[in-house]
Each structure stands twice: as structure tokens, then as C-alpha cells.
Design a protein around this motif. Structure first.
Motif, PDB file in Angstrom:
ATOM      1  N   CYS A 156       0.632  -1.106   0.068  1.00 16.39           N
ATOM      2  CA  CYS A 156      -0.228  -0.118  -0.101  1.00 16.39           C
ATOM      3  C   CYS A 156       0.787   1.237   0.071  1.00 16.39           C
ATOM      4  O   CYS A 156       2.147   1.138  -0.050  1.00 16.39           O
ATOM      5  CB  CYS A 156      -1.022   0.097   1.186  1.00 16.39           C
ATOM      6  N   ARG A 157       0.373   2.451  -0.063  1.00 21.07           N
ATOM      7  CA  ARG A 157       1.040   3.569  -0.051  1.00 21.07           C
ATOM      8  C   ARG A 157       0.871   4.345   1.270  1.00 21.07           C
ATOM      9  O   ARG A 157       1.822   4.977   1.764  1.00 21.07           O
ATOM     10  CB  ARG A 157       0.451   4.650  -1.215  1.00 21.07           C
ATOM     11  N   TYR A 158      -0.381   4.326   2.000  1.00 17.70           N
ATOM     12  CA  TYR A 158      -0.497   5.005   3.299  1.00 17.70           C
ATOM     13  C   TYR A 158      -1.071   3.892   4.167  1.00 17.70           C
ATOM     14  O   TYR A 158      -1.557   2.784   4.020  1.00 17.70           O
ATOM     15  CB  TYR A 158      -1.621   5.952   3.126  1.00 17.70           C
ATOM     16  N   ILE A 159      -0.774   4.059   5.629  1.00 18.25           N
ATOM     17  CA  ILE A 159      -1.323   3.228   6.628  1.00 18.25           C
ATOM     18  C   ILE A 159      -2.044   4.297   7.699  1.00 18.25           C
ATOM     19  O   ILE A 159      -1.731   5.349   7.527  1.00 18.25           O
ATOM     20  CB  ILE A 159      -0.243   2.364   7.641  1.00 18.25           C
ATOM     21  N   ILE A 160      -3.367   3.846   8.144  1.00 17.10           N
ATOM     22  CA  ILE A 160      -3.837   4.712   8.985  1.00 17.10           C
ATOM     23  C   ILE A 160      -3.805   3.847  10.573  1.00 17.10           C
ATOM     24  O   ILE A 160      -4.055   2.908  10.606  1.00 17.10           O
ATOM     25  CB  ILE A 160      -5.473   4.718   8.655  1.00 17.10           C
ATOM     26  N   MET A 161      -3.172   4.752  11.473  1.00 19.54           N
ATOM     27  CA  MET A 161      -3.000   4.183  12.793  1.00 19.54           C
ATOM     28  C   MET A 161      -3.885   4.648  13.975  1.00 19.54           C
ATOM     29  O   MET A 161      -4.376   5.751  13.766  1.00 19.54           O
ATOM     30  CB  MET A 161      -1.728   4.469  13.270  1.00 19.54           C
ATOM     31  N   ASP A 162      -4.051   4.161  15.001  1.00 26.62           N
ATOM     32  CA  ASP A 162      -4.884   4.668  16.020  1.00 26.62           C
ATOM     33  C   ASP A 162      -3.830   5.598  16.962  1.00 26.62           C
ATOM     34  O   ASP A 162      -2.909   5.743  16.523  1.00 26.62           O
ATOM     35  CB  ASP A 162      -5.451   3.487  17.049  1.00 26.62           C
ATOM     36  N   GLU A 163      -4.416   5.989  17.837  1.00 26.12           N
ATOM     37  CA  GLU A 163      -3.689   7.094  18.864  1.00 26.12           C
ATOM     38  C   GLU A 163      -2.482   6.530  19.468  1.00 26.12           C
ATOM     39  O   GLU A 163      -1.482   7.177  20.258  1.00 26.12           O
ATOM     40  CB  GLU A 163      -4.616   7.661  19.730  1.00 26.12           C
ATOM     41  N   LYS A 164      -2.232   4.961  19.425  1.00 27.53           N
ATOM     42  CA  LYS A 164      -1.344   4.284  20.110  1.00 27.53           C
ATOM     43  C   LYS A 164      -0.250   3.542  19.099  1.00 27.53           C
ATOM     44  O   LYS A 164       0.837   3.019  19.536  1.00 27.53           O
ATOM     45  CB  LYS A 164      -1.730   3.239  20.999  1.00 27.53           C
ATOM     46  N   GLY A 165      -0.483   4.000  17.847  1.00 24.96           N
ATOM     47  CA  GLY A 165       0.591   3.600  16.758  1.00 24.96           C
ATOM     48  C   GLY A 165       0.090   2.320  16.286  1.00 24.96           C
ATOM     49  O   GLY A 165       0.867   1.887  15.555  1.00 24.96           O
ATOM     50  N   ASN A 166      -0.972   1.604  16.324  1.00 26.02           N
ATOM     51  CA  ASN A 166      -1.453   0.426  16.242  1.00 26.02           C
ATOM     52  C   ASN A 166      -1.972   0.733  14.708  1.00 26.02           C
ATOM     53  O   ASN A 166      -2.627   1.615  14.538  1.00 26.02           O
ATOM     54  CB  ASN A 166      -2.467  -0.329  16.999  1.00 26.02           C
ATOM     55  N   ILE A 167      -1.630  -0.180  13.582  1.00 28.47           N
ATOM     56  CA  ILE A 167      -2.040  -0.058  12.559  1.00 28.47           C
ATOM     57  C   ILE A 167      -3.487  -0.383  12.313  1.00 28.47           C
ATOM     58  O   ILE A 167      -3.642  -1.659  12.612  1.00 28.47           O
ATOM     59  CB  ILE A 167      -1.329  -0.681  11.547  1.00 28.47           C
ATOM     60  N   MET A 168      -4.364   0.470  11.826  1.00 26.41           N
ATOM     61  CA  MET A 168      -5.919   0.070  11.665  1.00 26.41           C
ATOM     62  C   MET A 168      -6.130  -0.397  10.142  1.00 26.41           C
ATOM     63  O   MET A 168      -7.149  -1.129   9.933  1.00 26.41           O
ATOM     64  CB  MET A 168      -6.629   1.125  12.196  1.00 26.41           C
ATOM     65  N   SER A 169      -5.468   0.154   9.292  1.00 26.64           N
ATOM     66  CA  SER A 169      -5.816  -0.056   7.771  1.00 26.64           C
ATOM     67  C   SER A 169      -4.573   0.271   6.990  1.00 26.64           C
ATOM     68  O   SER A 169      -3.896   1.024   7.271  1.00 26.64           O
ATOM     69  CB  SER A 169      -7.148   0.516   7.532  1.00 26.64           C
ATOM     70  N   ARG A 170      -4.927  -0.276   5.841  1.00 27.63           N
ATOM     71  CA  ARG A 170      -3.647  -0.097   4.717  1.00 27.63           C
ATOM     72  C   ARG A 170      -4.455   0.446   3.562  1.00 27.63           C
ATOM     73  O   ARG A 170      -5.593  -0.276   3.066  1.00 27.63           O
ATOM     74  CB  ARG A 170      -2.944  -1.219   4.452  1.00 27.63           C
ATOM     75  N   CYS A 171      -4.107   1.569   2.960  1.00 27.69           N
ATOM     76  CA  CYS A 171      -4.962   1.908   1.836  1.00 27.69           C
ATOM     77  C   CYS A 171      -4.134   2.887   0.863  1.00 27.69           C
ATOM     78  O   CYS A 171      -2.940   3.313   1.196  1.00 27.69           O
ATOM     79  CB  CYS A 171      -6.197   2.807   2.326  1.00 27.69           C
ATOM     80  N   GLY A 172      -4.543   3.307  -0.457  1.00 32.57           N
ATOM     81  CA  GLY A 172      -3.950   4.275  -1.366  1.00 32.57           C
ATOM     82  C   GLY A 172      -3.091   3.288  -2.132  1.00 32.57           C
ATOM     83  O   GLY A 172      -2.427   2.520  -1.545  1.00 32.57           O
ATOM     84  N   ASP A 173      -3.085   3.819  -3.357  1.00 34.33           N
ATOM     85  CA  ASP A 173      -2.047   3.243  -4.391  1.00 34.33           C
ATOM     86  C   ASP A 173      -1.070   4.422  -4.987  1.00 34.33           C
ATOM     87  O   ASP A 173      -1.453   5.670  -4.974  1.00 34.33           O
ATOM     88  CB  ASP A 173      -2.566   2.716  -5.623  1.00 34.33           C
ATOM     89  N   TYR A 174       0.088   3.990  -5.437  1.00 32.83           N
ATOM     90  CA  TYR A 174       0.930   5.128  -5.910  1.00 32.83           C
ATOM     91  C   TYR A 174       0.569   5.332  -7.390  1.00 32.83           C
ATOM     92  O   TYR A 174       0.108   4.376  -8.218  1.00 32.83           O
ATOM     93  CB  TYR A 174       2.365   4.576  -5.970  1.00 32.83           C
ATOM     94  N   PRO A 175       0.649   6.645  -7.896  1.00 29.55           N
ATOM     95  CA  PRO A 175       0.248   6.986  -9.450  1.00 29.55           C
ATOM     96  C   PRO A 175       1.175   6.067 -10.472  1.00 29.55           C
ATOM     97  O   PRO A 175       2.566   6.127 -10.156  1.00 29.55           O
ATOM     98  CB  PRO A 175       0.339   8.378  -9.710  1.00 29.55           C
TER      99      PRO A 175
END
Length: 239
Positions: A156-175
Motif C-alpha cells: 500500500c501507499r499509506y497506513i492509518i493508525m490509532d492514537e497508540k500507533g497500531n495499524i488500523m488499515s492500509r490504503c492508497g496506491d502510487y500513481p
């Protein structure tokens, strides 16, 4: 010779990119303030809060400086450089909100909220140290509970984390604008698409900017969907 000139003119015109007229509904006058004393070596990030300008430095003994714009002088220094307790390694990211300062210590892959006062040279930790994954690069708070990060991710291109740094999701692609670019692994793409972020909370829209690509992403329920893309560098090469 006349025909050569005609062909040359036709070629230049046909290869020129289309031009779109941009209009602005509001004009703001810019003012320049010359500081009387500056000690920054290589400024990285700037943020203005009222009459105070905060700037991060790349090589200084202090990695963050505060200037009074009205008095045109330095007010205080923050974020001492070093590897000891409550010291920081360059480069750092910072986010200001009222009297709260969030510092992303990039080389330590950690972050923390601090309480600060413009008249106090000390920062007071407000919570435990947040440990981020070691493959992240830049971050941006989306809310009190969510942080987005770019980095060297395989799938993936980005990750979304919670307030403790745990990965919640992976998303996005590079152009993928160059021929066969979609076959290039993510790590080389990351080197050419290192992102700087902005976020509009009301519209829930993320801005991701690289050296030649400007993208808008819609954010909803820990995922991103591409809203719009503006490409500069690629179009010049293609034309």
C-alpha cells in the motif's frame, strides 16, 4: 527554409500543454518581516500562531525555534538535539493546537503530546510515548484517534493508525504515469513519491503532495478514495 520554420512552429504549438485560466475570488496582500536575529541553519517547517512563528531546524543544537514577529526577535528554543531522555534527532515534525504540541521524532519512530507555554522553555509530556512502525516516513493527525502515515510499505501507499500507533488499515496506491511504472515495486516508488500532508476536517479530505503530484483523497471509516489528481512533472515529460 520557410517550410522548416513552419514545421518547427507547428511542432512547438502542438506539443504545448493546454492552459486553463484560474481565477481567485479573494486577494490577500503579503507582508515581509525581517527578523533581527536568526540562528536557523536549514529551516524545514514553519507555522504561525498569532504573532509567534515556529520553525524547525535541520542542523541546530535546538531543532525548534520560536520568533516574535512583532518584535522581530527570538523568544525561545525547543527540542534540544541529542539521543538522551527528552532529546530529539533531526528531522522532526510538529503539530500545534492551542497549548498542545505534538512532536514526531522521526529517527526514533515515536511521537508524544506536550504541554507548552510561550513564556516557558520546558515541555511537559502529557501522555506515554507513542511507538510507530519503523517503516513510516511522514505522519499527519486526522483526529484525536487517527493518524495517517506514508512510508515504505509493500502492499500500500499509506497506513492509518490509532492514537497508540497500531495499524488500523492500509490504503492508497502510487500513481502510474510512466510506461511500465505499475510493475515497479513499492519501495522505489516511495523514494520518488514522498508525501507531505494536509487535512480539511470539515470536508474530511486529505491533501498529499509530492515533488510533482498533488492529490486529494476522501477519508471515511479508516480508508481513502482518490478524489482528484493534478500532475505537473509528468505532463512536461510527456509533451
Amino acid at each position: 527554409m520557410k517550410y522548416i520554420y513552419i514545421i518547427l512552429i507547428f511542432t512547438l504549438v502542438s506539443c504545448s500543454p493546454s492552459v486553463k485560466r484560474v481565477t481567485f475570488t479573494e486577494n490577500n496582500k503579503a507582508t515581509v518581516t525581517t527578523l533581527l536575529e536568526t540562528f536557523l541553519t536549514i529551516p524545514l517547517e514553519l507555522e504561525l500562531q498569532g504573532k509567534y512563528l515556529y520553525a524547525t531546524d535541520f542542523q541546530g543544537d535546538s531543532l525548534m525555534w520560536c520568533y516574535d514577529i512583532e518584535k522581530r526577535k527570538q523568544v525561545k528554543r525547543l527540542l534540544p538535539r541529542g539521543e538522551g531522555p527528552e532529546e530529539f534527532l533531526s528531522p522532526v515534525q510538529f503539530f500545534l493546537s492551542d497549548s498542545i504540541l505534538f512532536v514526531h521524532n522521526r529517527w526514533h519512530f515515536s511521537g508524544r503530546h506536550y504541554k507548552y507555554n510561550i513564556h516557558d522553555s520546558f515541555l511537559y509530556p502529557l501522555d506515554n510515548l507513542i511507538h510507530f512502525p519503523t517503516d513510516i516516513d511522514m505522519i499527519y493527525p486526522l483526529s484525536e484517534k487517527r493518524i495517517i502515515a506514508s512510508g515504505r510499505f509493500k502492499d500500500c501507499r499509506y497506513i492509518i493508525m490509532d492514537e497508540k500507533g497500531n495499524i488500523m488499515s492500509r490504503c492508497g496506491d502510487y500513481p502510474s504515469y510512466f510506461e511500465k511504472e505499475e510493475d515497479i515495486p513499492n519501495f522505489p516508488k516511495f523514494m520518488y513519491h514522498q508525501s507531505m500532508f494536509g487535512f480539511h476536517k470539515q470536508h474530511q479530505r486529505l491533501t498529499s503532495v509530492t515533488s510533482h503530484v498533488f492529490e486529494l483523497w476522501n477519508y471515511s471509516k479508516d480508508t481513502l478514495s482518490l478524489y482528484n489528481t493534478s500532475v505537473n512533472f509528468y505532463r512536461k515529460i510527456k509533451s
